[in-house]
Design a protein around this motif. Structure first.
Motif, PDB file in Angstrom:
ATOM      1  N   GLN A  37       0.705  -1.136   0.028  1.00 48.38           N
ATOM      2  CA  GLN A  37       0.097   0.076   0.101  1.00 48.38           C
ATOM      3  C   GLN A  37       0.757   1.352  -0.125  1.00 48.38           C
ATOM      4  O   GLN A  37       0.466   2.429  -0.796  1.00 48.38           O
ATOM      5  CB  GLN A  37      -0.770   0.032   1.061  1.00 48.38           C
ATOM      6  CG  GLN A  37      -2.055  -0.644   0.819  1.00 48.38           C
ATOM      7  CD  GLN A  37      -2.245  -2.069   0.867  1.00 48.38           C
ATOM      8  OE1 GLN A  37      -1.024  -2.822   1.345  1.00 48.38           O
ATOM      9  NE2 GLN A  37      -2.953  -3.052   0.250  1.00 48.38           N
ATOM     10  N   GLU A  38       1.995   1.294   0.605  1.00 46.53           N
ATOM     11  CA  GLU A  38       2.661   2.531   0.730  1.00 46.53           C
ATOM     12  C   GLU A  38       3.239   2.785  -0.480  1.00 46.53           C
ATOM     13  O   GLU A  38       3.398   4.026  -1.075  1.00 46.53           O
ATOM     14  CB  GLU A  38       3.919   2.376   1.783  1.00 46.53           C
ATOM     15  CG  GLU A  38       4.483   3.837   2.072  1.00 46.53           C
ATOM     16  CD  GLU A  38       5.574   3.531   3.211  1.00 46.53           C
ATOM     17  OE1 GLU A  38       6.503   4.477   3.174  1.00 46.53           O
ATOM     18  OE2 GLU A  38       5.204   2.983   4.300  1.00 46.53           O
ATOM     19  N   LYS A  39       3.825   1.652  -1.124  1.00 52.48           N
ATOM     20  CA  LYS A  39       4.378   1.896  -2.367  1.00 52.48           C
ATOM     21  C   LYS A  39       3.517   2.450  -3.386  1.00 52.48           C
ATOM     22  O   LYS A  39       3.627   3.135  -4.406  1.00 52.48           O
ATOM     23  CB  LYS A  39       5.345   0.683  -3.173  1.00 52.48           C
ATOM     24  CG  LYS A  39       5.752   0.977  -4.157  1.00 52.48           C
ATOM     25  CD  LYS A  39       6.690  -0.349  -4.681  1.00 52.48           C
ATOM     26  CE  LYS A  39       7.198  -0.202  -6.070  1.00 52.48           C
ATOM     27  NZ  LYS A  39       7.764  -1.519  -6.654  1.00 52.48           N
ATOM     28  N   ALA A  40       1.978   1.895  -3.304  1.00 48.09           N
ATOM     29  CA  ALA A  40       1.229   2.016  -4.427  1.00 48.09           C
ATOM     30  C   ALA A  40       0.793   3.662  -4.071  1.00 48.09           C
ATOM     31  O   ALA A  40       0.609   4.220  -5.104  1.00 48.09           O
ATOM     32  CB  ALA A  40      -0.134   1.312  -4.137  1.00 48.09           C
ATOM     33  N   SER A  41       0.547   3.946  -2.860  1.00 51.78           N
ATOM     34  CA  SER A  41       0.279   5.420  -2.637  1.00 51.78           C
ATOM     35  C   SER A  41       1.360   6.180  -3.106  1.00 51.78           C
ATOM     36  O   SER A  41       0.876   7.311  -3.749  1.00 51.78           O
ATOM     37  CB  SER A  41       0.267   5.579  -0.969  1.00 51.78           C
ATOM     38  OG  SER A  41      -0.070   6.905  -0.870  1.00 51.78           O
ATOM     39  N   ASN A  42       2.668   5.969  -2.780  1.00 49.83           N
ATOM     40  CA  ASN A  42       3.629   6.925  -3.464  1.00 49.83           C
ATOM     41  C   ASN A  42       3.659   6.910  -5.047  1.00 49.83           C
ATOM     42  O   ASN A  42       3.776   8.155  -5.495  1.00 49.83           O
ATOM     43  CB  ASN A  42       5.053   6.517  -2.784  1.00 49.83           C
ATOM     44  CG  ASN A  42       5.226   6.667  -1.345  1.00 49.83           C
ATOM     45  OD1 ASN A  42       4.324   7.618  -0.851  1.00 49.83           O
ATOM     46  ND2 ASN A  42       6.144   6.002  -0.846  1.00 49.83           N
ATOM     47  N   SER A  72      -6.690  11.774  -9.781  1.00 49.33           N
ATOM     48  CA  SER A  72      -7.477  12.274  -8.441  1.00 49.33           C
ATOM     49  C   SER A  72      -8.063  11.244  -7.845  1.00 49.33           C
ATOM     50  O   SER A  72      -7.965  10.918  -6.633  1.00 49.33           O
ATOM     51  CB  SER A  72      -8.220  13.678  -8.798  1.00 49.33           C
ATOM     52  OG  SER A  72      -7.434  14.617  -9.062  1.00 49.33           O
ATOM     53  N   SER A  73      -8.829  10.569  -8.807  1.00 41.92           N
ATOM     54  CA  SER A  73      -9.551   9.405  -7.910  1.00 41.92           C
ATOM     55  C   SER A  73      -8.598   8.337  -7.613  1.00 41.92           C
ATOM     56  O   SER A  73      -8.973   7.714  -6.575  1.00 41.92           O
ATOM     57  CB  SER A  73     -10.587   8.876  -9.199  1.00 41.92           C
ATOM     58  OG  SER A  73     -11.399   7.681  -8.839  1.00 41.92           O
ATOM     59  N   TYR A  74      -7.605   8.093  -8.313  1.00 36.78           N
ATOM     60  CA  TYR A  74      -6.648   6.988  -7.693  1.00 36.78           C
ATOM     61  C   TYR A  74      -5.986   7.187  -6.402  1.00 36.78           C
ATOM     62  O   TYR A  74      -6.114   6.734  -5.439  1.00 36.78           O
ATOM     63  CB  TYR A  74      -5.550   6.763  -8.693  1.00 36.78           C
ATOM     64  CG  TYR A  74      -5.887   5.912  -9.723  1.00 36.78           C
ATOM     65  CD1 TYR A  74      -6.584   4.655  -9.854  1.00 36.78           C
ATOM     66  CD2 TYR A  74      -5.311   6.256 -11.041  1.00 36.78           C
ATOM     67  CE1 TYR A  74      -6.964   3.826 -10.847  1.00 36.78           C
ATOM     68  CE2 TYR A  74      -5.689   5.575 -12.215  1.00 36.78           C
ATOM     69  CZ  TYR A  74      -6.515   4.305 -12.012  1.00 36.78           C
ATOM     70  OH  TYR A  74      -6.737   3.416 -13.258  1.00 36.78           O
ATOM     71  N   ARG A  75      -5.779   8.625  -6.271  1.00 37.35           N
ATOM     72  CA  ARG A  75      -5.077   9.001  -4.850  1.00 37.35           C
ATOM     73  C   ARG A  75      -6.362   9.078  -3.715  1.00 37.35           C
ATOM     74  O   ARG A  75      -6.077   8.759  -2.824  1.00 37.35           O
ATOM     75  CB  ARG A  75      -4.639  10.576  -5.079  1.00 37.35           C
ATOM     76  CG  ARG A  75      -3.331  10.611  -5.695  1.00 37.35           C
ATOM     77  CD  ARG A  75      -2.439  11.940  -5.518  1.00 37.35           C
ATOM     78  NE  ARG A  75      -2.012  12.218  -4.142  1.00 37.35           N
ATOM     79  CZ  ARG A  75      -1.364  13.218  -3.867  1.00 37.35           C
ATOM     80  NH1 ARG A  75      -1.092  13.981  -4.683  1.00 37.35           N
ATOM     81  NH2 ARG A  75      -1.011  13.190  -2.483  1.00 37.35           N
ATOM     82  N   PHE A  76      -7.410   9.427  -4.368  1.00 33.50           N
ATOM     83  CA  PHE A  76      -8.421   9.592  -3.376  1.00 33.50           C
ATOM     84  C   PHE A  76      -8.743   7.960  -2.712  1.00 33.50           C
ATOM     85  O   PHE A  76      -9.144   7.694  -1.723  1.00 33.50           O
ATOM     86  CB  PHE A  76      -9.826   9.981  -3.726  1.00 33.50           C
ATOM     87  CG  PHE A  76     -10.971  10.090  -2.886  1.00 33.50           C
ATOM     88  CD1 PHE A  76     -11.048  11.279  -2.106  1.00 33.50           C
ATOM     89  CD2 PHE A  76     -11.902   9.013  -2.886  1.00 33.50           C
ATOM     90  CE1 PHE A  76     -12.208  11.399  -1.206  1.00 33.50           C
ATOM     91  CE2 PHE A  76     -12.916   9.084  -1.939  1.00 33.50           C
ATOM     92  CZ  PHE A  76     -13.210  10.194  -1.135  1.00 33.50           C
TER      93      PHE A  76
END
Length: 157
Positions: A37-42, A72-76
Motif C-alpha cells: 500500500q505505501e508503494k502504491a500510494s507513493n 485524483s480518483s486513484y489518490r482518493f
C-alpha cells in the motif's frame, strides 16, 4: 524498420510523459495488488503530479483533462486521507489546474471536459466533507459551484 519503430514507441526509456504516466499507474496497480500500500500510494502521488504537469503543458487536451480526474480518483481511493492542516492538498491542486483550463482561451471541447473533470474532483471533495467535515473541501466545492454557474451556459452545446 517497422519492428524498430514499435520498439522505440514501447520502450521504457522513452521520454514521453504520457508513457511515464501510464507506467506509473501500472506500477501502482501492481503494488496495490501485491499488498504494498505505501508503494502504491507513493506511485499514485507521482502519477498525479505528472498528470498536473501534462495538463499545464502547451499540448494539453481532453485526454490531459481526463487524466487529472483519473489520477485524483486513484489518490482518493489509495492514499491516506487528507487532513485540513496539510500544506498542499491534491484535490485543490487539481481543482485549480482544471479551473484554469475552464477559464482559458482554448477550444470549447477541452473547456467542457475540464468543467466535467472539475465536477468529479468536487464530488471527491464532497465525500471528504461528509467523512471528516473538511472546511478546505467545502471551499473547493463552493468554488466549483461558482465556476459552473458562470461558465456552464457559455460551454453548453
Amino acid at each position: 524498420m517497422v519492428a524498430r519503430k514499435l520498439t522505440l514507441v514501447s520502450s521504457s526509456d522513452s521520454g514521453s510523459l504520457v508513457i511515464k504516466y501510464n507506467q506509473l499507474i501500472e506500477r501502482a496497480e501492481k503494488a496495490y495488488f501485491f499488498g504494498l500500500q505505501e508503494k502504491a500510494s507513493n506511485t499514485y502521488k507521482q502519477a498525479f503530479d505528472l498528470s498536473i504537469e501534462l495538463l499545464c503543458s502547451a499540448n494539453a487536451n481532453i485526454v490531459s483533462v481526463r487524466r487529472v480526474a483519473e489520477a485524483s480518483s486513484y489518490r482518493f481511493d489509495h492514499c491516506p486521507v487528507f487532513e485540513d492542516a496539510e500544506d498542499e492538498f491534491y484535490l485543490e491542486v487539481a481543482a485549480n489546474a482544471l479551473e484554469d483550463v475552464v477559464r482559458a482561451d482554448t477550444d470549447i471541447a477541452t473547456r467542457k471536459a475540464a468543467l466535467q473533470a472539475y465536477k468529479s474532483v468536487a464530488c471527491l471533495a464532497c465525500e471528504l466533507v461528509r467523512f471528516n467535515q473538511s472546511i478546505r473541501c467545502q471551499v473547493l466545492i463552493d468554488q466549483y459551484v461558482q465556476t459552473e454557474m458562470s461558465h456552464s451556459k457559455f460551454l453548453a452545446n
